[in-house]
Design a protein around this motif. Structure first.
Motif, short mmCIF file in Angstrom:
data_model
loop_
_atom_site.label_atom_id
_atom_site.label_comp_id
_atom_site.label_asym_id
_atom_site.label_seq_id
_atom_site.Cartn_x
_atom_site.Cartn_y
_atom_site.Cartn_z
N THR A 132 0.81 -1.22 0.00
CA THR A 132 0.00 0.00 0.00
C THR A 132 0.84 1.27 0.00
O THR A 132 0.34 2.33 -0.37
N VAL A 133 2.10 1.18 0.40
CA VAL A 133 2.97 2.36 0.41
C VAL A 133 3.47 2.67 -1.00
O VAL A 133 3.30 3.77 -1.50
N SER A 134 4.07 1.69 -1.66
CA SER A 134 4.61 1.91 -3.01
C SER A 134 3.53 1.79 -4.08
O SER A 134 3.74 2.19 -5.23
N LYS A 135 2.38 1.23 -3.72
CA LYS A 135 1.27 0.98 -4.66
C LYS A 135 1.71 0.06 -5.79
O LYS A 135 1.35 0.26 -6.95
N LYS A 136 2.47 -0.98 -5.42
CA LYS A 136 2.93 -1.97 -6.38
C LYS A 136 2.64 -3.37 -5.84
O LYS A 136 2.55 -3.57 -4.64
N TYR A 148 5.06 -5.40 -9.93
CA TYR A 148 4.16 -4.95 -10.99
C TYR A 148 3.57 -3.62 -10.57
O TYR A 148 3.05 -3.48 -9.46
N ASP A 149 3.66 -2.62 -11.45
CA ASP A 149 3.09 -1.30 -11.20
C ASP A 149 1.77 -1.22 -11.95
O ASP A 149 1.76 -1.14 -13.18
N PRO A 150 0.62 -1.25 -11.25
CA PRO A 150 -0.67 -1.24 -11.93
C PRO A 150 -0.98 0.07 -12.65
O PRO A 150 -1.72 0.09 -13.62
N GLU A 151 -0.41 1.18 -12.17
CA GLU A 151 -0.67 2.45 -12.82
C GLU A 151 0.06 2.56 -14.15
O GLU A 151 -0.45 3.15 -15.10
N GLU A 152 1.26 1.98 -14.24
CA GLU A 152 2.03 2.00 -15.49
C GLU A 152 1.85 0.73 -16.31
O GLU A 152 2.35 0.65 -17.43
N ASP A 153 1.18 -0.28 -15.74
CA ASP A 153 1.02 -1.60 -16.37
C ASP A 153 2.39 -2.14 -16.76
O ASP A 153 2.62 -2.57 -17.88
#
Length: 160
Positions: A132-136, A148-153
């Motif tokens: 939840t901190v890095s959002k990855k 995996y970075d969901p915002e950048e896919d």
């Protein structure tokens, strides 16, 4: 869950504990429960060892026809589920014998890096969690650790 119940997945079914008692879903409806996750709409996703995925809306349980492409490009059904998580965007993730599977906008997708499978998800995904901190999504597999970075896919190897 969002209503304060405690859920326990077992190899003999699923148990929901709430303030006034409990409910038991037997192994016919929730067999060999290895992962369990509530989505943003209040549905529960039940992953079973070698018996597929089910979705429970609180009233009825239905088998999910989950098929994703494997590393050879063939459409196949995963057999094992090692865990599940939900990111800040509402996407769902399932660790499986085929890798990390993402569920977003009504579709399942096997996350992998098409140029170099060994670099990222070239082997079985053992566990993952949403940070939840890095959002990855942090992914542990036999060949190392990836995220995996969901915002950048975007999927990247941390080390192997």
């Amino acid at each position: 869950d969002d209503e304060g119940s405690l859920w326990v997945g077992t190899e003999a079914g699923l148990i929901q504990y709430f303030p006034d008692g409990f409910r038991y879903l037997d192994d016919k409806d929730a067999p060999l429960t290895w992962q369990f996750l509530e989505d943003a709409d209040g549905n529960f996703w039940i992953g079973s060892y070698n018996l597929g995925m089910r979705k429970f809306d609180g009233t009825k349980i239905e088998k999910v026809d989950l098929k994703v492409k494997n590393y050879q490009g063939e459409l196949v059904t995963p057999n094992l589920y090692f865990g599940a998580s939900r990111d800040h965007l509402g996407n769902l993730y399932f660790s499986s014998d085929l890798g990390l599977i993402k569920y977003a906008k009504g579709k399942f997708r096997n996350l992998h890096h098409p140029q170099s499978l060994d670099e990222c998800l070239g082997s079985l995904v053992m566990y993952h969690f949403f940070d939840t901190v890095s959002k990855k999504v942090i992914i542990a597999q036999r060949s190392g650790v990836s995220y995996y970075d969901p915002e950048e896919d975007r999927l990247r190897a941390l080390y192997s």
